[in-house]
Structure formats: structure tokens, C-alpha cells
Enzyme design. Structure first.
Site, PDB file in Angstrom:
ATOM      1  CG  ASN A 247      -0.694  -1.966  10.946  1.00 20.19           C
ATOM      2  OD1 ASN A 247      -1.367  -2.811  10.370  1.00 20.19           O
ATOM      3  ND2 ASN A 247       0.088  -2.250  11.963  1.00 20.19           N
TER       4      ASN A 247
ATOM      5  CG  HIS B 286      -3.847  -7.968   9.789  1.00 19.16           C
ATOM      6  ND1 HIS B 286      -4.143  -6.623   9.639  1.00 19.16           N
ATOM      7  CD2 HIS B 286      -2.797  -8.035  10.632  1.00 19.16           C
ATOM      8  CE1 HIS B 286      -3.290  -5.914  10.368  1.00 19.16           C
ATOM      9  NE2 HIS B 286      -2.472  -6.740  10.988  1.00 19.16           N
TER      10      HIS B 286
ATOM     11  CE1 TYR C 133       3.660 -10.247  10.113  1.00 22.73           C
ATOM     12  CE2 TYR C 133       2.227  -9.653   8.303  1.00 22.73           C
ATOM     13  CZ  TYR C 133       2.611  -9.513   9.610  1.00 22.73           C
ATOM     14  OH  TYR C 133       1.933  -8.657  10.442  1.00 22.73           O
TER      15      TYR C 133
END
Ligand code: NDP
Length: 493
Positions: free
Chosen positions: A127, A55, A337
């Protein structure tokens, strides 16, 4: 006298000359004591931070989430109560390409949201697809490696991608969406967003419900064909940035309808599929979407690097009334993350203005790079440990979650056993009209150029299990595009 501000050093002293270095004589020999020259060059060397491993290329804007429905019987989250208006940030992205990649590439799009709620930041890091390629995080780094450059050629490898996918049939659902029209949206405003994972909602009575979040584009679905995208990339590599930034500058604010699907804990025990498997959807017929509110993007960032490149979204950020589920991929992302942000941005990344909550923050984390709190987050310098007698922040038991019933022996369960990887893909294939099917076949054939026959045949066998027409259509498209003939040797194996 000029009313322009005086240029200063980073330490605040006036800079006498920002054009000429200090030299020993007119012809040169730069003085080491010209510290501001060194400072300027040193800053230039440090302007880039590690790009996201996935990303990396993204586009973002600020806006609001307004709740128009009533799901208060499912959740006590203040941001989801009727009438609530919550400021938020969205960042859209492609997955595989680096920061300089072209926007109009066929890829899954990230749809990451940060809601600055009165009870803390709630991040939904999804997403533009409701499912994902793998369901167990053991496979995530390997999958991403197949999307990135080959270590020797430094080129992306269609062979690696289809080898992995054909050996991982749980990817078939996502691969089919990626290769369908929805794999190449015209710009971020013309696509849906999905929380993808199953999460929890918890109500005021302490009852838990399972939930899927959906953001439905109000601009309609619009997509490009591969050929159209090639033309666009020939003109501009920044088509998404131009579109999103341009629309918001013009006051054309994109909107999405927020919907949820709700499943009770009892229902979850009876579904034919694992409701915590991210390669599956919850069929709308069984779990109808409920309207919750509207998300609108209406403000461009003032500084792309500060507010979008440094934006740190993590599924670990939940608030009272919203929580996790046993989804194995979600559990792994809760760790990975936040860890990516510690690495990219530093230990105190949540203190960067774009990531700061808009509610009071009190904690006992202390030192480390870039602690710019101006002291502790406890309100009292003597309260630097816990428990303490100096009025330092204290836990709030009312934020506790109801217990989550988990049964079974601890083991490594084969995630392929008992999992049907085909039936939901068949449901999707059957939604496509003839035009959509034709484009699906051609997109797959285009992406399979140069892939060895034994891998192609293995993938065609999966398509056949979805629908015989799927395999036949791709086989014909492969012949048309590359002169591909059946690999009878592999087929016979
Ligand atoms: P439904 O017919 O009730 O739902 C169909 C949903 O599929 C639509 O609401 C739309 O989702 C989505 N859809 C429609 N056309 C396309 C397309 N060309 N490409 C991708 N998605 C499309 O059936 P089910 O709920 O049983 O789902 C059938 C299949 O649809 C699933 O197996 C899945 O592949 C796909 N799908 C299902 C979703 C779900 O949450 N149930 C969400 C998205 C896709 P939307 O309104 O979100 O655009």
C-alpha cells in the site's frame, strides 16, 4: 481490393455481414440460425468478470527495477543483485470504492508490484502506507465490510467505520495516516509504496534477515485537501488514470527509489514491539533505510482489461532469496490473494499473458478451465505424475529455505495483550506541523458526520491517549463542522 483483414467468426470463418441480422422478410423475425448475432450478444453479456472485492478501481503501467546498491550480503535473489534490471508491472488502486468509484477519494492506495525475474515472478502487494488497520486476519473480512455498503441502506456507513475502528485500537496508526495529508495523493506518482509486511531475505550462505521494502517517490509528496478533491471529482472521476496514462504517453516516466530496512534474527528478539505486527513500523533511527535501486514506469498497457484488470498479484509469489515472515496478516494473504484470482480469473490465471513468468515454467498441474498450455508443462506427455522415469521436472533442493525457529505453545494469543497501539502514532503526530494537524482534525471531523456520540467519544479517548492535543483538535473540529457537543452520557460511562 482492400488490404484490411477479413472479419472472421471466433472459429476463423469469414463473416459476410456485420450490419444486418438474418430475418424472414424485410420487416423482421430474426432467424435463430444467425449464430454470429447470438455469438456477438453472448460475448457482450460475458465482458465483465467479478470485480475485486477490494482494490477494484486501479491504474497500472509497466517498467523496470534497476539495482544500483549492493545488498548481496543479505539476499541471493537475482533481481536484487547489483546491476540487475528486471521488467515489472505496477497497479495502483483505491481500496473501498467499486470499479466506477472516483479516483480522488480519501482512501488507502494499493501499490502492487510484479517483478518478472529470471527465477520466477516476485510480487510485492503493498500500500502507500507502511502499516495496516488490523493485525490478525480474523478481523480482515469484518473490517472490509465496514468499508463497503450497508446491507439495508446500500450506502457507505460512517457509523460502521468508526464503530469498528474505535473498538479496534490497533487501527489508530493507519487511521491517522489515512486522515492525514497522505490519505489523498494528487496522483499515484506522488506517493510512496511500502511492502508493509515484514519479509525475509536469504543470502547465498543460507542466512535469514528480516526486511521491510519501501518505494520512495522521486516526484515528491503531493496531496489534495478534501475541498480540492471535491472540485476535481466534479470535473472528472478518472483523474488518476488520466495522470498516470498521460504522463507515460508524454515520456514523463515516474520513478521511485527502492530502500530496505534490515533486522537480524537476533535483533528481532529484542525489539520492544513485535516486528511482525503490520500495525507497526520499524523506526528509521533504529533500522536505517538502505538504498537499493530505482523503479521506473515507462510503458502504458495496450489493453487495460487484458493487462491491468486481469493482472493477478499475490504475496505468495516469492523467489529464491526472498521469503515470508510470521506476520499473521501476511500468512493469511498468502492464501487469500491467490484464491481471489482462482475465483475471478480461473484456475490457470498465471497463464494469462500479463501474469506469465518470463522464465521457463514446469509443473504437473493439469486440467481445468482455460488450460491453454498446449499440453502439459512437463515437456513429455508420459511425465504427467511425479516421481517418474520419463525425465519430468524435478525438485531443486538448493531452493530450500533455512529453518525458521519458532517457539511457544500452539494457542490463540490475544493480539491486544502487551501491544502498545499508541506510541508510534504519537511519533507520527509529533511529525506533523500545525497546518497538517489542522487538516487531520478537519478530515476526521468530516468523516465522522452522523456517527452516534458514544462511538465518537470512544474514538476521542483513543486520540487522547496518542496526544491530548489530538483529541482536543478533533473535538473542536467536530463542533465547527457538525455542532457536536461532548456526549457526556457516554463520557461518564
Ligand atoms: P523518523 O522521523 O525517523 O521517520 C519519519 C518518517 O516518517 C519519514 O521518513 C517519512 O517516511 C514519514 N513521514 C514524515 N512525514 C510524514 C507525514 N506527514 N505523514 C506520514 N509519514 C510521514 O521516525 P520513525 O521512523 O520513528 O517514524 C515515526 C513515525 O513516522 C512512525 O510512527 C510512522 O507513523 C511514520 N512513518 C515511519 C516509517 C518508517 O518506516 N519508520 C515510514 C512512514 C511513516 P517516508 O520517508 O517513508 O516518507
Amino acid at each position: 481490393m482492400s488490404d484490411r483483414p477479413t472479419l472472421t467468426t471466433t472459429a476463423g470463418a469469414p463473416v459476410p455481414d456485420n450490419q444486418n441480422s438474418m430475418t424472414a422478410g424485410e420487416r423482421g423475425g430474426v432467424m435463430l440460425q444467425d449464430y454470429q448475432l447470438i455469438e456477438k450478444l453472448a460475448h457482450q453479456n460475458r465482458e465483465r468478470i467479478p470485480e475485486r472485492a477490494v482494490h477494484a478501481k486501479g491504474w497500472g503501467a509497466f517498467g523496470t527495477l534497476t539495482i544500483t546498491g549492493d545488498i548481496s550480503r543479505y539476499t541471493k535473489a537475482s533481481a536484487l543483485q547489483p546491476g540487475a534490471v528486471t521488467p515489472m508491472l505496477a497497479r495502483f488502486s483505491t481500496v473501498a470504492g467499486e470499479m466506477g468509484a472516483a479516483d480522488h477519494e480519501r482512501d488507502v492506495r494499493g501499490f502492487a508490484l510484479k517483478f518478472y525475474t529470471s527465477e520466477g515472478n516476485w510480487d510485492l502487494v503493498g500500500n502507500n502506507t507502511p502499516v495496516f488497520f488490523v493485525r490478525d486476519a480474523y478481523k480482515f473480512p469484518d473490517f472490509i465490510h465496514t468499508q463497503k455498503r450497508h446491507p439495508r441502506t446500500n450506502l457507505r456507513s460512517a457509523t460502521a467505520m468508526w464503530d469498528f475502528w474505535s473498538l479496534s485500537p490497533e487501527s489508530l496508526h493507519q487511521v491517522t495516516i489515512l486522515m492525514s495529508d497522505r490519505g489523498l495523493p494528487v496522483d499515484p506518482t506522488f506517493m510512496n509504496g511500502y511492502g508493509s509486511h515484514t519479509y525475509s531475505l536469504i543470502n547465498a550462505a543460507g542466512e535469514r534477515f528480516w526486511v521491510k521494502f519501501h518505494f520512495k517517490t522521486q516526484q515528491g509528496h503531493r496531496h489534495h485537501t478534501n475541498d480540492e478533491a471535491e472540485q476535481i471529482i466534479g470535473r472528472t472521476r478518472e483523474g488518476y488514470q488520466e495522470a498516470l496514462f498521460g504522463k507515460i504517453e508524454k515520456g514523463e516516466y515516474p520513478r521511485w527509489k527502492l530502500q530496505v530496512q534490515i533486522m537480524t534474527e537476533e535483533q528481532a528478539e529484542k525489539t520492544s514491539y513485535n516486528p511482525f505486527d503490520i500495525t507497526k513500523v520499524w523506526p528509521h533511527g533504529e533500522f536505517p533505510p538502505i538504498d537499493v535501486g530505482v523503479m521506473e514506469l515507462n510503458r502504458n498497457p495496450d489493453n487495460y482489461f487484458a493487462e491491468i484488470e486481469q493482472a493477478a498479484f499475490s504475496p505468495s509469489n516469492i523467489v529464491p532469496g526472498i521469503s515470508y515472515s510470521p506476520d499473521k496478516m501476511l500468512q493469511a494473504r498468502i492464501f487469500s490473494y491467490a484464491d481471489a484470482h482462482r475465483y475471478r480469473l480461473g484456475t490457470h490465471y498465471e497463464n494469462i499473458p500479463v501474469n506469465q513468468p518470463k522464465c521457463p515454467v514446469h509443473h504437473y498441474h493439469r486440467d481445468g478451465q482455460m488450460n491453454t498450455y498446449g499440453g502439459l508443462r512437463t515437456g513429455n506427455p508420459d511425465a504427467y505424475y511425479e516421481p517418474n522415469s520419463f525425465g519430468g521436472p524435478f525438485e531443486d533442493k538448493s531452493a530450500s529455505e533455512p529453518p525458521l525457529k519458532i517457539e511457544g505453545d500452539m494457542s490463540r494469543y490475544d493480539h491486544r495483550v502487551g501491544n502498545d497501539d499508541y506510541v508510534q502514532v504519537t511519533a507520527l503526530f509529533n511529525l506533523f506541523d500545525e497546518g497538517q494537524k489542522g487538516r487531520l482534525f478537519r478530515n476526521i471531523a468530516a468523516a465522522m458526520g452522523g456517527v452516534p456520540g458514544h462511538i465518537v467519544e470512544r474514538q476521542l479517548a483513543h486520540f487522547h491517549k496518542v496526544h491530548p492535543d489530538y483529541a482536543a483538535g478533533v473535538r473542536k473540529a467536530l463542533k465547527d463542522a457538525h455542532g457536536y457537543e461532548a456526549d457526556t452520557l457516554s463520557a461518564a460511562e
